[in-house]
Design an enzyme around this catalytic site. Structure first.
Site, short mmCIF file in Angstrom:
data_model
loop_
_atom_site.label_atom_id
_atom_site.label_comp_id
_atom_site.label_asym_id
_atom_site.label_seq_id
_atom_site.Cartn_x
_atom_site.Cartn_y
_atom_site.Cartn_z
N ARG A 43 21.05 -0.92 -15.13
CA ARG A 43 21.26 0.26 -14.28
C ARG A 43 22.75 0.57 -14.17
O ARG A 43 23.18 1.72 -14.32
CB ARG A 43 20.68 -0.04 -12.89
N ARG A 44 23.55 -0.47 -13.91
CA ARG A 44 24.99 -0.24 -13.79
C ARG A 44 25.60 0.18 -15.12
O ARG A 44 26.39 1.11 -15.18
CB ARG A 44 25.70 -1.52 -13.29
N LYS B 26 16.31 -6.07 -3.39
CA LYS B 26 16.35 -5.57 -4.77
C LYS B 26 15.71 -6.55 -5.76
O LYS B 26 15.43 -6.17 -6.89
CB LYS B 26 17.76 -5.20 -5.18
N ASP B 27 15.46 -7.80 -5.33
CA ASP B 27 14.77 -8.76 -6.21
C ASP B 27 13.25 -8.68 -6.07
O ASP B 27 12.53 -9.32 -6.84
CB ASP B 27 15.20 -10.20 -5.88
N ARG C 227 26.12 -13.38 -16.28
CA ARG C 227 25.07 -13.89 -15.38
C ARG C 227 25.61 -15.00 -14.51
O ARG C 227 26.72 -15.47 -14.71
CB ARG C 227 23.89 -14.45 -16.20
N ASN D 89 25.56 -17.05 -10.39
CA ASN D 89 25.71 -16.65 -8.99
C ASN D 89 27.06 -15.96 -8.80
O ASN D 89 27.88 -15.91 -9.70
CB ASN D 89 25.53 -17.86 -8.06
N CYS E 20 13.82 -5.13 -13.42
CA CYS E 20 15.25 -5.33 -13.74
C CYS E 20 15.58 -4.83 -15.13
O CYS E 20 16.72 -4.61 -15.48
CB CYS E 20 15.60 -6.81 -13.68
N ARG F 138 30.37 -15.85 -11.38
CA ARG F 138 30.78 -14.57 -11.98
C ARG F 138 32.25 -14.26 -11.65
O ARG F 138 32.99 -13.77 -12.49
CB ARG F 138 29.89 -13.43 -11.48
#
Length: 318
Positions: free
Chosen positions: A133-134, A85-86, A151, A153, A244, A157
């Site tokens: 998107r979410r 996805k990246d 934001r 890692n 993104c 989070r």
């Protein structure tokens, strides 16, 4: 013996994924008579350096791969393991996706301190996500929720859930699985509520196109079903020119074609694509079946463009 140098981001998840892939490739190398050894070279990407701004404001897709791709083109590394996805939908000349290993659960998940599903969260609950998107899809589903960017890692989070007053945070389930942290998942978001990111749950193994020896090994590691479904999603993204910074989701699976379909009884790809407005007021979705992933991705994107997807995406980019 040839040493394959594998480029990796420095995050715990990236290094874990890379380690898992190297273990698999070592096993395949031995089984098939390749004389390879592997070593990891850590690379810091722009996406890792900028942590105080949402991805959409610093350039979207490619933030986590550009420096790694440059190192590959310069011959400093031979391959890299990316979260699919990246990866931008078009790769630089001379680089290819050598393999898509078997995909893990592509869904998004919810992590809360006191086990609740998305439906059980209290009115006005503060939910953390850095993904447009979410947030677009969740605003459409639960307009009352307070969605705030988060934001960093996975580890940082998860800590913010406790330190910054969030009642829930949203993450890709795949990252938690790969870290062995699936017990932290409170609930999964059904794909009907929240379509995943393109390629979510899949890895892409990128290498140089002219590295015939490594390409042979990677071909053995490629999972046909994962490669097909991810290819359909990535073509869909490519047609819409999404990164993104735009609310685009897609989910492809193999299904048996129904009676009356030209391939009835055979396995075909079912692709659902979504484009939404950031405020969640407009969510456009389309589902089609097909056998050619590239054609299918184009068709689903085309249907959404006919329904006004381009206008939404232009407004978001502006």
């Amino acid at each position: 013996m040839r040493t394959i140098v594998v480029g990796s981001r420095q995050s715990a998840l990236a290094l874990t994924q890379t380690g898992q892939v190297i273990d698999d490739l070592k096993r395949l190398s031995q089984e098939h008579g390749f004389d390879f050894d592997f070593e990891v070279k850590k690379i810091v990407t722009k996406g890792d350096r900028i942590l105080d701004v949402t991805l959409s404001k610093v350039g979207g897709k490619g933030l986590f791969v550009k420096e790694i791709e440059q190192a590959m083109m310069d011959g400093e590394i031979d391959m890299a393991v990316h979260s699919m996805k990246d990866m931008p939908s078009v790769l630089p000349d001379g680089l290819v996706n050598g393999a898509v290993p078997r995909r893990v659960d592509p869904r998004d998940c919810l992590i809360t301190l006191e086990g609740k599903s998305i439906d059980d969260l209290p009115h006005g609950a503060k939910v953390g996500t850095s993904s447009l998107r979410r947030s677009s899809q969740l605003k459409a589903y639960r307009p009352d929720l307070e969605l705030e960017p988060v934001r960093g890692n996975i580890d940082s989070r998860l800590k913010k859930l406790e330190t910054e007053g969030f009642q829930a945070i949203l993450l890709a389930a795949a990252g938690l699985y790969r870290m062995g942290w699936e017990d932290k998942i409170t609930a999964y978001l059904p794909v009907e509520t929240c379509l995943p990111a393109v390629g979510q749950g899949a890895l892409g193994i990128e290498c140089r196109e002219d590295d015939a020896e490594l390409m042979k090994l990677l071909a053995l590691y490629n999972d046909k079903e994962s490669a097909l479904t991810v290819a359909a999603e990535r073509k869909f993204l490519g047609v819409l020119n999404g990164g993104c910074q735009v609310p685009i989701g897609a989910h492809a699976v193999l299904v048996e074609a129904p009676a009356g379909h030209s391939h009835a009884g055979q396995n075909v790809i079912q692709l659902t694509g979504m484009v939404g407005s950031p405020d969640g007021d407009v969510i456009l979705k389309e589902t089609l079946l097909g056998t050619d992933p590239v054609k299918l991705g184009e068709e689903v994107a085309g249907k959404l463009i006919e329904r006004g997807a381009e206008k939404i995406l232009e407004q978001v980019r502006e």
